[in-house]
Motif scaffolding. Structure first.
Motif, PDB file in Angstrom:
ATOM      1  N   GLN A 114      -6.085  68.788 -29.969  1.00 10.82           N
ATOM      2  CA  GLN A 114      -7.095  69.750 -29.532  1.00 10.82           C
ATOM      3  C   GLN A 114      -7.144  69.855 -28.014  1.00 10.82           C
ATOM      4  O   GLN A 114      -7.228  70.953 -27.457  1.00 10.82           O
ATOM      5  CB  GLN A 114      -8.476  69.385 -30.071  1.00 10.82           C
ATOM      6  CG  GLN A 114      -9.460  70.528 -29.850  1.00 10.82           C
ATOM      7  CD  GLN A 114     -10.871  70.182 -30.259  1.00 10.82           C
ATOM      8  OE1 GLN A 114     -11.692  69.862 -29.413  1.00 10.82           O
ATOM      9  NE2 GLN A 114     -11.154  70.268 -31.545  1.00 10.82           N
ATOM     10  N   LEU A 142      -4.086  71.904 -26.789  1.00 14.45           N
ATOM     11  CA  LEU A 142      -4.268  73.347 -26.987  1.00 14.45           C
ATOM     12  C   LEU A 142      -5.252  73.922 -25.986  1.00 14.45           C
ATOM     13  O   LEU A 142      -5.074  75.038 -25.476  1.00 14.45           O
ATOM     14  CB  LEU A 142      -4.750  73.620 -28.412  1.00 14.45           C
ATOM     15  CG  LEU A 142      -3.710  73.504 -29.520  1.00 14.45           C
ATOM     16  CD1 LEU A 142      -4.387  73.590 -30.879  1.00 14.45           C
ATOM     17  CD2 LEU A 142      -2.634  74.569 -29.387  1.00 14.45           C
ATOM     18  N   SER A 173      -4.342  76.857 -23.360  1.00 14.40           N
ATOM     19  CA  SER A 173      -5.026  78.151 -23.415  1.00 14.40           C
ATOM     20  C   SER A 173      -5.680  78.506 -22.083  1.00 14.40           C
ATOM     21  O   SER A 173      -5.805  79.670 -21.732  1.00 14.40           O
ATOM     22  CB  SER A 173      -6.081  78.138 -24.516  1.00 14.40           C
ATOM     23  OG  SER A 173      -7.194  77.363 -24.143  1.00 14.40           O
ATOM     24  N   LEU A 223      -1.916  69.938 -34.765  1.00  8.31           N
ATOM     25  CA  LEU A 223      -2.133  71.210 -34.081  1.00  8.31           C
ATOM     26  C   LEU A 223      -2.578  72.277 -35.070  1.00  8.31           C
ATOM     27  O   LEU A 223      -3.458  73.085 -34.777  1.00  8.31           O
ATOM     28  CB  LEU A 223      -0.852  71.655 -33.371  1.00  8.31           C
ATOM     29  CG  LEU A 223      -0.426  70.875 -32.128  1.00  8.31           C
ATOM     30  CD1 LEU A 223       0.970  71.312 -31.686  1.00  8.31           C
ATOM     31  CD2 LEU A 223      -1.409  71.057 -30.980  1.00  8.31           C
ATOM     32  N   CYS A 270      -6.101  72.523 -35.868  1.00  7.35           N
ATOM     33  CA  CYS A 270      -6.927  73.086 -34.797  1.00  7.35           C
ATOM     34  C   CYS A 270      -6.762  74.593 -34.667  1.00  7.35           C
ATOM     35  O   CYS A 270      -7.655  75.276 -34.157  1.00  7.35           O
ATOM     36  CB  CYS A 270      -6.566  72.437 -33.453  1.00  7.35           C
ATOM     37  SG  CYS A 270      -6.783  70.652 -33.387  1.00  7.35           S
ATOM     38  N   THR A 271      -5.641  75.109 -35.094  1.00  6.29           N
ATOM     39  CA  THR A 271      -5.355  76.527 -34.909  1.00  6.29           C
ATOM     40  C   THR A 271      -4.466  77.013 -36.040  1.00  6.29           C
ATOM     41  O   THR A 271      -4.094  76.238 -36.924  1.00  6.29           O
ATOM     42  CB  THR A 271      -4.690  76.776 -33.540  1.00  6.29           C
ATOM     43  OG1 THR A 271      -4.579  78.177 -33.315  1.00  6.29           O
ATOM     44  CG2 THR A 271      -3.317  76.136 -33.451  1.00  6.29           C
ATOM     45  N   VAL A 284       1.171  77.798 -33.991  1.00  3.08           N
ATOM     46  CA  VAL A 284       1.844  76.551 -33.621  1.00  3.08           C
ATOM     47  C   VAL A 284       3.360  76.746 -33.648  1.00  3.08           C
ATOM     48  O   VAL A 284       4.069  76.344 -32.717  1.00  3.08           O
ATOM     49  CB  VAL A 284       1.436  75.406 -34.573  1.00  3.08           C
ATOM     50  CG1 VAL A 284       2.254  74.142 -34.272  1.00  3.08           C
ATOM     51  CG2 VAL A 284      -0.052  75.105 -34.449  1.00  3.08           C
TER      52      VAL A 284
END
Length: 218
Positions: free
Chosen positions: A53, A56, A60, A102, A105-106, A111
């Protein structure tokens, strides 16, 4: 040429899939505020999830350009030398666990896009020398690295880079008592800028905790 200062730019919408508990939030805070952070804890405490997390989030906000992942090239008795294929193919399975976190989380497709575009890269320990870490390097399963390997990794840190080390000495597959993870923990006791946090709350089945309690003789 030195990289320009990285500004924080907007929150990542991808990390809304995961809610961290208090100790995980504290681990993430330490990662945000420090260059080297060690995250330990028994199986199921979410060490890699916190790392994923945070990674990422940094990506971002354009605070980093790339995420590098390294780990010992041995697991449950098998080394890279005994696995089929070229070195890059051999190391790919070692990236899967981090990719799984990952994806918690998304979106998994996002990914895969990051991997395809080279934003997430596996970095075998064998190739760490000569590299300067100016982005983010995540060291997984640090209990299976030797002190010598860990020293080689930590001394790659650039002025703006970050290194996150995670592991659990109860899950080591090498004989060395004083391994890479133990060395990092010892450094954190001597060097204030190196932070160490131990996660305790189990996020897997309660049976995992009971198995670990039995294994540790509690």
């Amino acid at each position: 040429m030195e990289k320009p200062n990285r500004e924080r730019k907007g929150e990542i919408k991808a990390i809304s899939k995961v809610q961290l508990n208090d100790e995980q939030k504290e681990a993430k805070r330490l990662i945000v505020e420090n260059q080297i952070v060690i995250v330990t804890g028994v199986a199921g405490t979410g060490k890699s999830l916190v790392c994923a997390q945070a990674a990422l989030d940094f990506l971002s906000k354009k605070q980093i350009e790339d995420i590098f992942v390294t780990r010992a090239a041995i697991e449950v008795g098998k080394s890279l030398g005994f696995l089929p294929g070229e070195l890059s193919e051999k190391f790919d399975p070692y990236l899967e666990g981090f990719k799984d976190n990952l994806s918690k989380c998304t979106d998994a497709k996002y990914v895969e896009e990051l991997v395809r575009n080279g934003k997430i890269k596996a970095l075998p320990v064998q190739f760490i020398r000569g590299k300067t870490v100016d982005d983010l390097l995540i060291v997984e399963e640090a209990q299976n690295l030797t002190k010598h390997e860990m020293l080689a990794i930590l001394t790659r840190l650039g002025k703006k880079g970050k290194i996150i080390v995670n592991g659990d000495n109860e899950q080591k597959d090498i004989k060395e008592e004083f391994n890479g993870l133990s060395y990092c923990i010892e450094l954190s006791k001597k060097i204030p800028e190196i932070k160490w946090i131990k996660l305790k709350e189990n996020h897997r089945s309660d049976l995992v905790g009971k198995i670990l309690d039995y294994e540790h003789g509690k």
